[in-house]
Design an enzyme around this catalytic site. Structure first.
Site, PDB file in Angstrom:
ATOM      1  N   ARG A 163       4.256  21.787   3.329  1.00  0.00           N
ATOM      2  CA  ARG A 163       4.258  20.315   3.331  1.00  0.00           C
ATOM      3  C   ARG A 163       3.787  19.728   1.995  1.00  0.00           C
ATOM      4  O   ARG A 163       4.151  18.605   1.653  1.00  0.00           O
ATOM      5  CB  ARG A 163       3.381  19.782   4.460  1.00  0.00           C
ATOM      6  CG  ARG A 163       4.052  19.876   5.814  1.00  0.00           C
ATOM      7  CD  ARG A 163       3.160  19.284   6.882  1.00  0.00           C
ATOM      8  NE  ARG A 163       3.828  19.207   8.158  1.00  0.00           N
ATOM      9  CZ  ARG A 163       3.274  18.714   9.264  1.00  0.00           C
ATOM     10  NH1 ARG A 163       2.037  18.249   9.229  1.00  0.00           N
ATOM     11  NH2 ARG A 163       3.946  18.678  10.393  1.00  0.00           N
TER      12      ARG A 163
ATOM     13  N   GLY B 254       7.078  22.720  13.190  1.00  0.00           N
ATOM     14  CA  GLY B 254       6.128  22.881  14.290  1.00  0.00           C
ATOM     15  C   GLY B 254       5.878  24.354  14.552  1.00  0.00           C
ATOM     16  O   GLY B 254       4.795  24.853  14.300  1.00  0.00           O
TER      17      GLY B 254
ATOM     18  N   GLY C  62       6.692  16.822  15.870  1.00  0.00           N
ATOM     19  CA  GLY C  62       6.820  15.692  16.795  1.00  0.00           C
ATOM     20  C   GLY C  62       7.858  14.673  16.340  1.00  0.00           C
ATOM     21  O   GLY C  62       8.616  14.129  17.149  1.00  0.00           O
TER      22      GLY C  62
HETATM   23  C1  3PG Z   1       1.856  16.831  12.697  1.00  0.00           C
HETATM   24  O1  3PG Z   1       1.342  17.811  12.183  1.00  0.00           O
HETATM   25  O2  3PG Z   1       2.502  16.887  13.743  1.00  0.00           O
HETATM   26  C2  3PG Z   1       1.746  15.524  11.975  1.00  0.00           C
HETATM   27  O3  3PG Z   1       0.990  15.660  10.825  1.00  0.00           O
HETATM   28  C3  3PG Z   1       1.190  14.470  12.888  1.00  0.00           C
HETATM   29  O4  3PG Z   1      -0.076  14.812  13.321  1.00  0.00           O
HETATM   30  P1  3PG Z   1      -0.584  14.365  14.763  1.00  0.00           P
HETATM   31  O5  3PG Z   1       0.251  15.098  15.765  1.00  0.00           O
HETATM   32  O6  3PG Z   1      -2.037  14.750  14.804  1.00  0.00           O
HETATM   33  O7  3PG Z   1      -0.388  12.868  14.867  1.00  0.00           O
END
Ligand code: 3PG
Ligand code: MG
Length: 394
Positions: A35, A350, A373
């Site tokens: 990232r 993810g 997400g």
């Molecule tokens: C993630 O890693 O999914 C994003 O950085 C968002 O983070 P969060 O799910 O804690 O809002």
């Protein structure tokens, strides 16, 4: 939506919202800097234009208070190394000290602010907090795709205050690839959907039904589909409350002429443990009390054949418990099948991205999203709040 290229940024002070919420080990070492590297093009472009670059991000979920373990200090060091220049680190993201540090900046300087979520205002999408942030800059740049699904101050409320709001290169290309895969795909379009729970992917499946030619289903969520067809799934993770919905989704797919593939065999284990006893069995022979941990080799072969005609592939979620070596084969053979295909392949972040990097196949995938997400929300057909905010901003 305007991008950083559409405006004049030369010599200006930019606040670039990035998502460098990277995994850290217990010693605060960065274990994956994907990232961080993903936002370098935007930062380098800004530096080439002699802009003053302020970077802001969240890290983890500190819940509105200062948690030293979730400091962005290690990220500042990594940015320094990757940009090959000194990156200053501010001990906070708003307040007089930060303002003073910004005032001292010269052209092509980079300053990383401390974790935005140390302030409750960030996740409350608080206007006053957003205003404080916006005061730091002349131009606000959003390059934080992975957090674009959150109504947070630094990605939503800020667009009401910053004088100019534009998208960075990462945000733009994430959205472009996704649109290309889903809205303007070359058919056949195949969606590979895995992961633990149907409940978290149901909306995505419902939405994708209108776009895709085939679904290939894996991971524990396949169990719910199998059980809804009266297969024995032993002690596997199942969402009993969704059996009816699972069945109705499959029926809908059949009616619409969408292929719906579910596993034909499985790797089963006597307990949820890396050292468990395991067997490969046809799906008809899963013993009571045993757990389905991965798709089996016959399923891998079937799915790989189902992918040979694909021209576009969208993939989210592993095929099994790939964190445990004994149950990682289904996911890694899927990585190979997708990499070997002649399709445009888009993979959500993810977990699926981890499997691809681990298999060393990232270079043979068209695009790996930095969003988990946020990517899922796009698959559900939702408008991301941060994108809506940018589009509304003038
Ligand atoms: C993630 O890693 O999914 C994003 O950085 C968002 O983070 P969060 O799910 O804690 O809002
Ligand atoms: Mg998350």
């Amino acid at each position: 939506m305007k991008t950083i290229k559409d405006i004049d940024i030369s010599g200006k002070t930019l606040l670039i919202r990035v998502d460098v919420n990277v995994p850290l080990d217990q010693n605060q070492n960065i274990t994956d800097d994907t990232r961080i590297r993903a936002v370098l093009p935007t930062i380098n472009y800004a530096l080439d234009e002699n802009a003053k670059v302020i970077l802001a991000s969240h890290m983890g979920r500190p819940g509105g208070k200062r948690v030293p373990e979730l400091s962005l200090a290690p990220v500042a060091k990594r940015f320094s190394r990757l940009l090959k220049k000194d990156v200053q680190f501010a001990p906070d993201c708003i307040g007089p000290q930060v303002k003073a540090m910004v005032k001292d900046m010269e052209q092509a300087d980079v300053l990383l602010l401390e974790n935005l979520r140390f302030h409750p205002g960030e996740q409350e999408n608080d206007d006053a907090f957003a205003k404080e942030l916006s005061c730091l800059c002349e131009v606000y740049v959003n390059d934080a795709f992975a957090v674009a699904h959150r109504k947070n101050a630094s990605v939503v409320a800020i667009s009401r205050h910053a004088p100019v709001c534009v998208a960075g290169f990462l945000l733009k290309s994430e959205l472009n690839y996704f649109t290309q895969a889903l809205e303007n795909p070359v058919h056949p379009l195949v969606a590979i959907i895995g992961g633990a729970k149907v409940s978290s992917k149901l909306e995505a499946l419902e939405n994708l039904l209108h776009y895709v030619d085939k679904f290939l289903i894996g991971g524990a969520m396949a169990n719910t589909f199998l059980k809804s067809m009266d297969y024995e799934v032993g002690a596997s993770l199942v969402e009993d409350e969704l059996l009816w919905q699972a069945r109705s989704l499959m029926k809908k797919a059949t009616k619409m002429g969408v292929g719906f593939y579910i596993p034909v065999d499985a790797v089963v284990a006597d307990r949820f443990d890396p050292g468990a006893e395991s067997k490969i069995l046809p799906i008809q022979e899963v013993p009571p009390q045993w757990l389905i941990m991965d798709i089996g080799p016959a399923t891998s072969l079937l799915y790989s054949e189902a992918l040979t005609s694909a021209k576009t592939i969208i993939w989210n979620g592993p095929m099994g418990v790939f964190e445990m070596d004994a149950f990682s084969r289904g996911t890694s053979s899927m990585v190979n099948s997708v990499a070997n295909s002649y399709a445009l392949s888009i993979v959500g972040g993810g977990e699926t991205d981890v499997a691809i990097y681990r298999a060393g196949e990232s270079h043979r995938i068209t695009y790996i999203s930095t969003g988990g997400g946020a990517f899922l929300d796009l698959m559900e057909g939702k408008t991301l709040p941060a994108v809506a905010a940018l589009e509304e901003a003038v």
